[in-house]
Design an enzyme around this catalytic site. Sequence first.
Site, PDB file in Angstrom:
ATOM      1  N   GLY A 180       0.684  -1.213  -0.087  1.00 34.00           N
ATOM      2  CA  GLY A 180      -0.072  -0.085  -0.017  1.00 34.00           C
ATOM      3  C   GLY A 180       0.893   1.098  -0.039  1.00 34.00           C
ATOM      4  O   GLY A 180       2.042   1.261   0.276  1.00 34.00           O
ATOM      5  N   CYS A 181       0.309   2.539  -0.310  1.00 33.07           N
ATOM      6  CA  CYS A 181       1.094   3.681  -0.319  1.00 33.07           C
ATOM      7  C   CYS A 181       1.478   4.023   0.975  1.00 33.07           C
ATOM      8  O   CYS A 181       2.634   4.092   1.028  1.00 33.07           O
ATOM      9  CB  CYS A 181      -0.018   4.722  -0.905  1.00 33.07           C
ATOM     10  SG  CYS A 181      -1.585   4.693  -0.130  1.00 33.07           S
TER      11      CYS A 181
END
Lengths: 342, 342, 342, 342
Positions: free
Chosen positions: B148-149
């Site tokens: 994920g970011c």
Amino acid sequence: MIRAGIVGGTGYTGVELLRILALHPEVEVAAVTSRADAGQRVDKTYPSLRGLCDAVFSPPEFDNLADCDVVFFATPNGTAMNMATDLLARGIKIIDLSADFRIKDIEEWEKWYGMSHASPDLVAEAVYGLPEINREAIKQARLIACPGCYPTAVQLGFLPLLEAGVIDAGHLIADAKSGVSGAGRKAEIPSLMSEAGESFKAYGVPGHRHLPEIKQGLQLATGQNIGLTFVPHLTPMIRGIHATLYARLTGEVDLQGLFEQRYQNEYFVDVLPAGSHADTRNVRGSNRCQIAVHQPQGGDTVVILSVIDNLVKGASGQAVQNMNLMFGLRENQGLETVALYP
Amino acid sequence: MIRAGIVGGTGYTGVELLRILALHPEVEVAAVTSRADAGQRVDKTYPSLRGLCDAVFSPPEFDNLADCDVVFFATPNGTAMNMATDLLARGIKIIDLSADFRIKDIEEWEKWYGMSHASPDLVAEAVYGLPEINREAIKQARLIACPGCYPTAVQLGFLPLLEAGVIDAGHLIADAKSGVSGAGRKAEIPSLMSEAGESFKAYGVPGHRHLPEIKQGLQLATGQNIGLTFVPHLTPMIRGIHATLYARLTGEVDLQGLFEQRYQNEYFVDVLPAGSHADTRNVRGSNRCQIAVHQPQGGDTVVILSVIDNLVKGASGQAVQNMNLMFGLRENQGLETVALYP
Amino acid sequence: MIRAGIVGGTGYTGVELLRILALHPEVEVAAVTSRADAGQRVDKTYPSLRGLCDAVFSPPEFDNLADCDVVFFATPNGTAMNMATDLLARGIKIIDLSADFRIKDIEEWEKWYGMSHASPDLVAEAVYGLPEINREAIKQARLIACPGCYPTAVQLGFLPLLEAGVIDAGHLIADAKSGVSGAGRKAEIPSLMSEAGESFKAYGVPGHRHLPEIKQGLQLATGQNIGLTFVPHLTPMIRGIHATLYARLTGEVDLQGLFEQRYQNEYFVDVLPAGSHADTRNVRGSNRCQIAVHQPQGGDTVVILSVIDNLVKGASGQAVQNMNLMFGLRENQGLETVALYP
Amino acid sequence: MIRAGIVGGTGYTGVELLRILALHPEVEVAAVTSRADAGQRVDKTYPSLRGLCDAVFSPPEFDNLADCDVVFFATPNGTAMNMATDLLARGIKIIDLSADFRIKDIEEWEKWYGMSHASPDLVAEAVYGLPEINREAIKQARLIACPGCYPTAVQLGFLPLLEAGVIDAGHLIADAKSGVSGAGRKAEIPSLMSEAGESFKAYGVPGHRHLPEIKQGLQLATGQNIGLTFVPHLTPMIRGIHATLYARLTGEVDLQGLFEQRYQNEYFVDVLPAGSHADTRNVRGSNRCQIAVHQPQGGDTVVILSVIDNLVKGASGQAVQNMNLMFGLRENQGLETVALYP
């Protein structure tokens, strides 16, 4: 490899040249000057360039540029005209992003720019660097006067109509909107985010320096006498120009076809499908001009929407496009970047 | 040429993959699927891609992907896990940008993501695609779970400290700020500009899905038991994540040296000079993570500033970095883009 | 009518005072000074005030303020300390929005502010103008040191926890985010929209002037020794501060109840319902602080979200709140404005 | 106290009515309806109103409005026309902020709005609520059709010129720019911050619903046949409309004097000094229209810059201005708010 120099590397058009040239396969940046930051690494001022640019800012002196093949001036107005003669004498080509060589009428230039011109003789020689008009002349030129950002968007929008002779050239209206990077990297209160953010305003309505440039450009390109009302606005975003152009039609014409035909071979001008609206985000970071053509309610007023990134097709990208032409490279070399959306 | 398929091409990570792959010299985009826009040209949805992408959205079905070498899932959670088995059986590699294969503990995944897992067997095989930890495993993998970011920015910031064993791993704090593109291209009121613009807020403070991912990632990489308070915020900009990380030092250490050494061979992790502050604008549009290290007032709290572009190093750029590794290409192929500043 | 003078009327806290006082039923603005704009109508500089303010900027001299009842200093640091003695001698009350009288330890002040203090004697007398702590002292004061913007948001968030003695006071963390108006109306490159827009960064991590102010404030209010890591950030919006506060709990406590009880009689502090997230947009233009209380995952770390408008509760609104108290007016007179949403 | 009802309280014009009426000394909000949020406290949806509004959303039914003195419709088009007859029969005055009663020609309305009109009979009675034209009629009206946001800015700009008969009425151009709140609080992709932020575009160029409204308004007010090209644009900010108006002069005229005289008694229309540029930030949150008048380069084209806050003078503020007139209150009661700058 072409050895390029950049005079005035600390402004937005300077760092944009560095961004583009960093990945240009045929160019090495041989010198970047800055009066203020001389002696400092470029990537200290611009950490976005870390690992991509080893240069150190040098003072803006002839010696530091003497072994370049081409020098870009990304300077305030009034600098290039003082250095051009010496560089040209050395056989160095010049691409000036400032306004020094844009206006052919010296008196007119001096009126709008408020200074005496230091090299009036070179003005005649300078080629106006809008490739979509002057491609062949650019290929032969030693000295390019790169168009302003507004003039690029506005001229590309009006050109097909004027060349085809289908509008009243005496009463053009250009309502143009620019992102705030157009004001440059200068510490001025109106450019603060607290001032320019969340707000919209016109400026320079009584008269803006790009007015004579646009008029001259359209006149030289089409041989028509141009009457123009030009109103620039500041819009709360960083990059992008949106020009909304109005003209009175003088006859029937297939507007969409006219534009598509005019720009069918232009890599950097993209005529959108009929019914489209141009959006600055779709050209952000790219050297492209996107144009949409409308005739609202079937009336006699044509509306052209023309968008560019003011720092790319409106400045540094166009400068590199000119360089490519001058050095016999593929015109879009180093300029294929896709717009950064969203 | 590697034939790549993109499932879910109408979201922001999808169009970002298209932006990157359009210029990747070793890849051709063989299929782009979209349930909503099937049958429509991709460049109608995304005019920024005009002239660079001739594809038409196809329905997200196996047959449309069957002759790809690699398929990227840029889909909502729950899609990749239903299509992965068939694709892998066909010998197609998978790079999943969604969360389907990120969490090793199936029960934990189902609790946070609110659905049953369709392919629990594949979860064990999936390699967590953070090359700075798992480079060798990625090279051998058939199935990548892209981080994920937030987890990318947070893990890269904490890793050197945990690997060196110089902080209290049980009480980490990650105060992270994301631009609004992190919420995706979904029509939801909180993501409207009128709501998200000119405002700043935290969200998901009681618990956010990236919490277990970060904890698992740091635990697997360092073998330590991780205690973490993770507070994500929404900041009024489009791209960028800034993670501000806090930890208690357990001993003396040359923090700057520790980070520089850990990342000296990492092309995409850039440790800024001592005293610097990281700024998301300097990585906008690039696949880079920039990190600054601080020990305020010489106290026992270390503060790490870690910035990425959430759509690039936080999603699609990292996905392509993984692809490069899986196919034996140069790791930064197609990813040298310079950040778009300003 | 109270006759108010404003010294430094051309900055953001100055114009914000004018905005608030224009509609205050008990106040008339008797003088507005500005060195730069002296002689010019205030509403020429600030067209938002046309029709609401007939004043002309006067030079910042004693005589122009001599018949005021109260003088607000909306000046850079170092101005109020030079004019305070004379004004007080004349019986004029002073509300200083700058930092001149905030820090009791003169040496400490001189270290952080980089100048000698001109009126160290007055520092002891000055009352720190946070009404939620010092209400009674403010009512009696001649000289108010208005809190900084960050210190207001941070102290209001930590106070109930420290007063109740339920956290480890030695290891507080304040991760604070400010809109760009906090930098003032100064022509500086980092505050340009092209620099500060669409970007997020920390600054002053090694040490920020608000650190000693917060520590002193919390120490004086609670008698505890405070250890604080304070990291300010710049967020791309104009108004608003969001402080995210972290502390280690030392025992069981009903956090929500604690906060609700502490602020139940405070008009300008609004404790949001359990589970809420504070959002700066909901206090934009208002004098309110909104606070949300969290204990993520039931762990031992408490997270407080505290938002204000930096120009109102963080500066000019709080200054007027102080004035109301000093002159025996209703505390919220002229300050009932509803936040401007969206 | 006037008992006011608001139908459609969850949109931006609804919450803006609540913001204004919360401090209006002569009004109490007796009912706020919302189909979606019925049963929920208003200040849960809008935390900016905490402490200022105790209301609970009720379903949009007649009974909930039956004891109001006036009902505001802050609804999508098509709602007011279905409820108006019953409310009027009960003696309740109606102020409709939607478009249901704006266009006198029913067929024209149905063409632009794509539905059958439910109360064509009431259209004739409805008074167009632009007080600067229709003040006396408004005072006597039972049913007000509040002008659209663009039409308010555009008509106030063109009116003096048309009334004086000094421009070619057949070829007007209105290039208008709106902040994104004009699109309302609807979950739609083009209004996402990732789409609308950092970008500028025109929309509705072939034809926008405000075109017939503006033409009708100017025709009724001046008796002239109006030809108009109207191009609306979306600008990346939340509040504000900037209309740039172009017309061809048909004779000599003191333009500045003409505007100053026309609006000398209008509290909410402020003609800026000659040479000024209007800026939307100077009317943000206020009910004011600021106008600047230009004749660039002394040519025959007049350029008018007209700015409003689309949610105030362009919607809810103007609605309250109408209410004040209808109930014999001071016209600016509750509307003296100063613009929120910066």
